[in-house]
Design a protein around this motif. Structure first.
Motif, PDB file in Angstrom:
ATOM      1  N   SER A   1      39.174 111.819  10.528  1.00  0.00           N
ATOM      2  CA  SER A   1      40.576 111.684  10.913  1.00  0.00           C
ATOM      3  C   SER A   1      40.687 111.009  12.279  1.00  0.00           C
ATOM      4  O   SER A   1      39.779 111.121  13.111  1.00  0.00           O
ATOM      5  CB  SER A   1      41.243 113.054  10.968  1.00  0.00           C
TER       6      SER A   1
ATOM      7  N   LYS B   1      42.333 111.723  14.975  1.00  0.00           N
ATOM      8  CA  LYS B   1      42.189 112.647  16.095  1.00  0.00           C
ATOM      9  C   LYS B   1      40.724 112.992  16.345  1.00  0.00           C
ATOM     10  O   LYS B   1      40.258 113.005  17.487  1.00  0.00           O
ATOM     11  CB  LYS B   1      42.981 113.930  15.829  1.00  0.00           C
ATOM     12  N   SER B   2      39.989 113.247  15.278  1.00  0.00           N
ATOM     13  CA  SER B   2      38.574 113.594  15.407  1.00  0.00           C
ATOM     14  C   SER B   2      37.741 112.381  15.817  1.00  0.00           C
ATOM     15  O   SER B   2      36.720 112.524  16.493  1.00  0.00           O
ATOM     16  CB  SER B   2      38.045 114.162  14.090  1.00  0.00           C
TER      17      SER B   2
ATOM     18  N   GLY C   1      34.835 113.951   5.460  1.00  0.00           N
ATOM     19  CA  GLY C   1      34.995 113.690   6.877  1.00  0.00           C
ATOM     20  C   GLY C   1      34.362 114.756   7.752  1.00  0.00           C
ATOM     21  O   GLY C   1      33.744 114.449   8.779  1.00  0.00           O
TER      22      GLY C   1
END
Length: 220
Positions: free
Chosen positions: A157, A159-160, A129
């Motif tokens: 992820s 959030k990212s 990721g």
């Protein structure tokens, strides 16, 4: 404003036809979403546009220039492939960025909080990721007028994903972006134009209801 015109693209593998009379256009300041089931030919289409694959027929034009080979595409098109990485494994990210970006864009990238934790790491030491984040940031900040992104959010992820989505949208102010990702809700949130590749044909789609009508999304 720059314009990318893709027309008359066909591609077959043996007796299996993948793409048939595909037409697509994109211009600076817009994001074009490319949807389609797995195996429908989205990656193949991007490879043909970028020049690493050749269609049985194809007509690709940047403004008034017809793009016939890879050298014609320099500083015009940049491509983030779905699977293979274009980054050398043993090189630190801080040293890689200036190889792909102008001095001005390098400074912009260095200042992004999202990439700062990775600057002193080598590509080999990044998770899947993290590597995807770095690859996408470098490609979207390179000097090319049009950016092709194939699954940029893969392994990233949640959030990212939100942070990366915001950066991609910001970069589209000065670039044209063609993006494909199985996480359709993220792409719909930032797309200006929607295309659906299904049963060898590429269709211009108006909204989510049409994606449901063509059975790409479940009917609510």
């Amino acid at each position: 404003m720059n314009k990318l015109h893709v027309d008359s693209v066909t591609k077959s593998f043996g007796q299996r036809k993948i793409l048939q009379d595909v037409y697509l256009s994109c211009e600076t300041g817009r994001i074009s979403a490319l949807f389609g089931p797995s195996g429908s030919g989205k990656s193949t289409l991007m490879e043909i546009i970028f020049g690493t694959a050749k269609g049985d027929t194809q007509f690709i034009k940047f403004n008034d220039s017809i793009l016939k080979n890879q050298s014609d595409r320099k500083n015009k098109l940049a491509y983030l492939p779905q699977r293979s990485s274009f980054l050398p494994k043993e090189c630190k990210i801080q040293k890689l960025i200036p190889l792909f970006c102008t001095k001005e864009n390098t400074e912009v990238l260095y200042s992004l909080k999202m990439i700062q934790p990775f600057l002193d790491k080598t590509v080999r030491n990044l998770s899947g990721g993290e590597k995807r984040i770095v690859e996408t940031l470098i490609i979207t900040h390179c000097d090319s007028a049009f950016i092709l992104l194939d699954e940029p959010f893969s392994g990233v992820s949640p959030k990212s994903v939100d942070e990366l989505k915001t950066i991609i949208k910001a970069q589209s102010k000065n670039k044209g972006i063609i993006i494909s990702d199985h996480n359709y809700s993220i792409i719909l949130d930032i797309a200006d134009d929607i295309y659906l590749l299904s049963e060898t044909y590429l269709r211009r789609i108006k909204d989510v209801k049409e994606l449901q009508q063509f059975n790409y999304l479940p009917k609510s």
